[in-house]
Motif scaffolding. Structure first.
Motif, PDB file in Angstrom:
ATOM      1  N   GLN A 166      50.949  43.707  30.157  1.00 42.68           N
ATOM      2  CA  GLN A 166      50.461  42.151  30.247  1.00 42.68           C
ATOM      3  C   GLN A 166      49.235  42.227  30.806  1.00 42.68           C
ATOM      4  OE1 GLN A 166      53.180  39.215  31.605  1.00 42.68           O
ATOM      5  NE2 GLN A 166      52.069  37.642  30.777  1.00 42.68           N
ATOM      6  N   ARG A 167      49.081  42.932  31.936  1.00 43.79           N
ATOM      7  CA  ARG A 167      47.730  42.675  32.830  1.00 43.79           C
ATOM      8  C   ARG A 167      46.683  43.401  31.777  1.00 43.79           C
ATOM      9  NH1 ARG A 167      50.162  44.481  38.453  1.00 43.79           N
ATOM     10  NH2 ARG A 167      51.286  42.528  38.961  1.00 43.79           N
ATOM     11  N   ALA A 168      46.775  44.404  30.963  1.00 45.04           N
ATOM     12  CA  ALA A 168      45.987  45.111  30.254  1.00 45.04           C
ATOM     13  C   ALA A 168      45.294  44.212  29.125  1.00 45.04           C
ATOM     14  CB  ALA A 168      46.617  46.480  29.595  1.00 45.04           C
ATOM     15  N   GLU A 169      46.535  43.332  28.357  1.00 39.62           N
ATOM     16  CA  GLU A 169      46.080  42.731  27.615  1.00 39.62           C
ATOM     17  C   GLU A 169      45.324  41.451  28.156  1.00 39.62           C
ATOM     18  OE1 GLU A 169      49.953  41.723  25.773  1.00 39.62           O
ATOM     19  OE2 GLU A 169      50.070  43.703  25.106  1.00 39.62           O
ATOM     20  N   ALA A 170      45.494  40.928  29.216  1.00 42.53           N
ATOM     21  CA  ALA A 170      44.895  39.923  30.087  1.00 42.53           C
ATOM     22  C   ALA A 170      43.329  40.330  30.025  1.00 42.53           C
ATOM     23  CB  ALA A 170      45.609  39.133  31.241  1.00 42.53           C
ATOM     24  N   CYS A 171      43.466  41.466  30.605  1.00 43.11           N
ATOM     25  CA  CYS A 171      41.954  42.088  31.136  1.00 43.11           C
ATOM     26  C   CYS A 171      41.070  42.235  29.661  1.00 43.11           C
ATOM     27  CB  CYS A 171      41.954  43.370  31.594  1.00 43.11           C
ATOM     28  SG  CYS A 171      42.374  43.406  33.348  1.00 43.11           S
ATOM     29  N   VAL A 172      41.497  42.662  28.699  1.00 40.23           N
ATOM     30  CA  VAL A 172      40.883  42.595  27.382  1.00 40.23           C
ATOM     31  C   VAL A 172      40.457  41.194  26.855  1.00 40.23           C
ATOM     32  CG1 VAL A 172      40.916  43.345  25.106  1.00 40.23           C
ATOM     33  CG2 VAL A 172      41.691  44.703  26.841  1.00 40.23           C
ATOM     34  N   GLU A 173      41.444  40.332  27.198  1.00 40.22           N
ATOM     35  CA  GLU A 173      41.309  38.848  26.509  1.00 40.22           C
ATOM     36  C   GLU A 173      40.245  38.289  27.385  1.00 40.22           C
ATOM     37  OE1 GLU A 173      43.624  34.929  25.859  1.00 40.22           O
ATOM     38  OE2 GLU A 173      44.693  36.439  26.153  1.00 40.22           O
ATOM     39  N   HIS A 174      40.159  38.311  28.963  1.00 41.88           N
ATOM     40  CA  HIS A 174      39.407  37.414  29.527  1.00 41.88           C
ATOM     41  C   HIS A 174      38.120  38.177  30.176  1.00 41.88           C
ATOM     42  CE1 HIS A 174      42.450  34.256  29.236  1.00 41.88           C
ATOM     43  NE2 HIS A 174      43.272  35.138  29.493  1.00 41.88           N
ATOM     44  N   LEU A 175      38.169  39.422  30.392  1.00 39.75           N
ATOM     45  CA  LEU A 175      36.874  40.000  31.029  1.00 39.75           C
ATOM     46  C   LEU A 175      36.073  40.385  29.896  1.00 39.75           C
ATOM     47  CD1 LEU A 175      38.819  41.711  33.843  1.00 39.75           C
ATOM     48  CD2 LEU A 175      37.602  39.792  33.895  1.00 39.75           C
ATOM     49  N   GLN A 176      34.693  40.604  30.434  1.00 38.81           N
ATOM     50  CA  GLN A 176      33.601  40.934  29.621  1.00 38.81           C
ATOM     51  C   GLN A 176      32.672  41.771  30.241  1.00 38.81           C
ATOM     52  OE1 GLN A 176      31.716  37.338  27.888  1.00 38.81           O
ATOM     53  NE2 GLN A 176      30.698  36.954  29.540  1.00 38.81           N
ATOM     54  N   ARG A 177      31.934  42.796  29.504  1.00 39.12           N
ATOM     55  CA  ARG A 177      30.849  43.425  30.163  1.00 39.12           C
ATOM     56  C   ARG A 177      30.038  42.812  31.044  1.00 39.12           C
ATOM     57  NH1 ARG A 177      25.465  45.358  28.829  1.00 39.12           N
ATOM     58  NH2 ARG A 177      25.156  47.567  29.434  1.00 39.12           N
ATOM     59  N   GLY A 178      29.750  43.543  32.297  1.00 37.32           N
ATOM     60  CA  GLY A 178      29.016  42.773  33.501  1.00 37.32           C
ATOM     61  C   GLY A 178      29.870  41.928  34.174  1.00 37.32           C
ATOM     62  N   ALA A 179      31.002  41.175  33.841  1.00 36.59           N
ATOM     63  CA  ALA A 179      31.612  40.798  34.814  1.00 36.59           C
ATOM     64  C   ALA A 179      31.847  41.489  36.030  1.00 36.59           C
ATOM     65  CB  ALA A 179      33.199  40.456  34.104  1.00 36.59           C
TER      66      ALA A 179
END
Length: 131
Positions: free
Chosen positions: A62-75
C-alpha cells in the motif's frame, strides 16, 4: 551494527510501480531514486550545499502505491529504512559489483514543499462480534 537510515533528499526520477509474486502472493513494489544532499555551515548562520549521494530504494504494498500516486520527480522527501549492500557478478565483465540500497519503511513529503493536502475519509472498523 545498525543499518537504520534516515535522510532527506529529492526524488531524481518518477517513482515506478511493479507487481511481483512473493510466495505465490501478488505484491506491489515501488522503486525510488533519491539524491540525499549534505550541507555545511557558511559561518554566517546559514548553510551551503556540500555534496551528497544517490541511493535507490524500494517500498512495498500500500505504501508503494501511495508513493507512485502522490510523489513526483523532484519532490523533497524524508526517507526511513534499512541500508543494505547488494552484490552481483557483472554479466559482461565477470567482475564482482556492489551497491548500497534502501529497504524503505516510510517516505514522507517534506511539508515545506506541499501546496495542498486532502485527507481520505476515516476507514470504517467493523464491529466486534460477540461483544
Amino acid at each position: 551494527m545498525s543499518n537504520d537510515f534516515r535522510g532527506e533528499g529529492n526524488l531524481g526520477t518518477q517513482p515506478t510501480l511493479k507487481k511481483v509474486l512473493v510466495d505465490g502472493e501478488p505484491h506491489s513494489v515501488a522503486e525510488l531514486r533519491i539524491f540525499f544532499d549534505r550541507f555545511k555551515s557558511d559561518g554566517q548562520g546559514g548553510y551551503v550545499p556540500n555534496g551528497g549521494f544517490w541511493l535507490t530504494g524500494s517500498i512495498w504494498d500500500q505504501r508503494a502505491e501511495a508513493c507512485v500516486e502522490h510523489l513526483q520527480r523532484g519532490a523533497r522527501v524524508h526517507a526511513i529504512g534499512e541500508l543494505v549492500q547488494e552484490t552481483w557478478t557483472d554479466r559482461e565483465t565477470g567482475d564482482e559489483r556492489s551497491e548500497f540500497k534502501l529497504n524503505l519503511d516510510a517516505v514522507y513529503p517534506s511539508p515545506v514543499k506541499i501546496e495542498a493536502v486532502r485527507f481520505k475519509p476515516k476507514r470504517e472498523i467493523p464491529p466486534v462480534v460477540g461483544s
